[in-house]
Design an enzyme around this catalytic site. Structure first.
Site, PDB file in Angstrom:
ATOM      1  N   ASP A  78       0.842  -1.200   0.000  1.00 14.39           N
ATOM      2  CA  ASP A  78       0.000   0.000   0.000  1.00 14.39           C
ATOM      3  C   ASP A  78       0.881   1.256   0.000  1.00 14.39           C
ATOM      4  O   ASP A  78       2.078   1.191   0.279  1.00 14.39           O
ATOM      5  CB  ASP A  78      -0.939   0.019   1.205  1.00 14.39           C
ATOM      6  N   GLU A 139      -0.237  -0.953   5.748  1.00 17.24           N
ATOM      7  CA  GLU A 139       0.849  -0.577   6.652  1.00 17.24           C
ATOM      8  C   GLU A 139       0.785   0.896   7.008  1.00 17.24           C
ATOM      9  O   GLU A 139       1.063   1.286   8.149  1.00 17.24           O
ATOM     10  CB  GLU A 139       2.186  -0.916   5.985  1.00 17.24           C
TER      11      GLU A 139
END
Length: 384
Positions: A78, A139
Site C-alpha cells: 500500500d 501498513e
C-alpha cells in the site's frame, strides 16, 4: 544475474498501480502475476475481512534446497496516498514523479527488489534455504495488515523488512514505541457577538494547553506532536467543542510515559482554568523493538552487507514499520535500508542503482543464511 531494466520496469509498474491503504488491488494483482509466473506457491490471508480492506496479505513460500534457518522478507504494497495519474521521470539514474503525486517508492522500492530476487533465484537455480515472502497491506494506516497476519505455523526463524531510507546495507535494530494522545475539549456555546462572555471557547482552551506543552523533539529519541484539530460550526458562535489528535514516540518506555503524562496534565490544567471539560483517549499504536546485535538475524544481514562491500553502524529510528508488529509477536526481524528518499511527499525519489543494490543484498542474505557468520560486534548510532 540481476536484470536491471526488468527490475526498473517492475518498480514503475508497481508505482503506477494506484494502491492506497485498504485499496491495494492493483499492486496485489501485479505481485500475484509475478509469483504465478515463477511457479511460487502463495496465498492471500484473511486480513481483508478483519481490517475491512480490499485485499489481504500475500504469503509466498520458496522451499529450501539447502539446510538453514527459515528466513523471510517483507514489504508493504500500500501507499500513503493515491498515485492516480502518476507520471514517472528518470534522469541521471534517479526516478521521481512529476510532483503532482507521490512516487510510491515507499514501499514499492522494497517490493520490486524482493520479486526480482525471486526471479534471479528461479533463472539461476541458486541453492538456498527456506524463504518466505510476506507482502502486507494497510501498513500506512497503523500497520493493520501485519497486525492481522497469522504467523503461527509458518515456521519462520527471523527476517528482514525492506522499508526505510538509505543507505542500502544498513539495518535498523532499535525503534520507538508509539502512543496516540487524543482529546475532546468541551466548552460552552454562546453568540460570539452578543454574549461572548457567556461561552467557553474550546479553541482557546486547546490553544492554552498546547502552548504550555513540550512538543516536537523532546530529546534525542523522543518526539511528540498534535497534528489535527477539528471543531467549530460558525465564526459567530463561541466554539463549544474541539477534537485534538496527537502522538508521542520514544525508544524509552519511561520517557514515553513521562511525555504522555505531561500532555494529559496540560490538557486537564487548561480545562480546569477555563471551566471546560476534557476527555482524553490514550492508547498504544504499536510497541518498539530492540534486536540484539548478537542475534543470528543481524549476523547474517551484516555478513551479507560486508560481502557486498557495505559497512554501516546499526541504526535507530523513531518511525514504525511492520517489524514492530512482527517482533512484538515473537518473530525477530530488522528493517533494511532501501533507496527511498523524501517519502510521503510529492518530491519522493529513488536511485535505480539502489534498487539493484537492494536486490543484490536480498540474494546475498539468502546465501549467507545457509552458513551463518561467526559472532561479531556491531556499533549502533541514532538516526535523526
Amino acid at each position: 544475474m540481476i536484470h536491471e531494466q526488468r527490475l526498473i520496469r517492475l518498480f514503475q509498474r508497481l508505482c503506477q498501480a494506484d494502491s492506497p491503504a485498504l485499496n491495494e488491488g492493483p499492486s496485489f494483482e501485479i505481485c500475484a502475476e509475478e509469483l504465478n509466473s515463477l511457479g511460487i506457491q502463495w496465498h492471500e490471508d484473511g486480513a481483508a475481512a478483519e481490517i475491512e480492506g480490499a485485499k489481504g496479505n500475500i504469503i509466498a513460500h520458496l522451499p529450501g534446497s539447502l539446510p538453514g534457518p527459515h528466513i523471510f522478507f517483507s514489504a508493504h504494497i500500500d501507499t500513503v496516498e493515491s498515485t492516480a495519474g502518476l507520471e514517472i521521470f528518470e534522469e541521471d539514474g534517479i526516478l521521481r514523479s512529476n510532483g503532482l503525486t507521490i512516487l510510491g517508492a515507499d514501499d514499492k522500492a522494497g517490493v520490486a527488489p524482493i520479486l526480482e530476487a525471486l526471479r534471479v533465484i528461479s533463472e539461476t537455480s541458486m541453492p538456498h534455504g527456506p524463504v518466505t515472502i510476506l507482502l502486507s497491506v494497510a501498513e500506512e494506516i497503523g500497520l493493520k495488515g501485519a497486525g492481522a497476519m497469522k504467523l503461527e505455523g509458518l515456521g519462520l526463524d527471523f527476517g528482514y523488512i525492506l522499508d526505510t531510507g538509505p543507505p542500502v546495507g544498513s539495518f535498523v535494530n532499535l525503534t520507538a514505541y508509539h502512543d496516540a494522545v487524543n482529546a475532546r475539549i468541551v466548552g460552552k456555546a454562546a453568540h460570539a457577538g452578543k454574549h461572548p462572555e457567556d461561552g467557553i471557547n474550546a479553541i482557546q482552551v486547546a490553544a492554552d494547553a498546547i502552548t504550555r506543552m513540550k512538543l516536537g523533539r523532546i530529546n534525542e529519541e523522543t518526539t511528540a506532536s498534535f497534528g489535527i484539530i477539528q471543531g467549530g460550526s460558525a465564526v459567530n458562535v463561541v466554539c463549544p467543542s474541539v477534537v485534538l489528535r496527537g502522538e508521542a514516540r520514544s525508544t524509552s518506555q519511561a520517557d514515553l510515559q513521562a511525555q504522555v503524562d505531561h500532555m494529559i496534565a496540560e490538557l486537564n490544567g487548561a480545562a480546569e482554568r477555563w471551566g471546560a471539560e476534557v476527555r482524553v483517549e490514550h492508547f498504544r499504536h504499536y510497541p518498539g523493538y530492540h534486536v540484539d546485535p548478537a542475534h543470528e538475524c543481524l549476523k547474517v544481514g551484516l555478513a551479507a552487507a560486508e560481502a557486498l562491500g557495505l559497512s554501516y553502524p546499526l541504526r535507530t529510528t523513531i518511525g514504525g514499520s511492520d517489524a514492530n508488529i512482527f517482533n512484538a509477536n515473537g518473530l525477530p526481524c530488522v528493517v533494511c535500508g532501501t533507496g527511498m528518499e523524501e517519502i510521503h511527499t510529492h518530491q519522493e525519489w529513488v536511485k535505480t542503482a539502489d534498487l539493484v543494490l537492494l536486490t543484490e543484498l536480498v540474494l546475498e542474505i539468502i546465501r549467507q543464511a545457509s552458513a551463518p557468520p561467526a559472532a561479531g560486534s556491531a556499533s549502533e548510532e541514532s538516526e535523526q
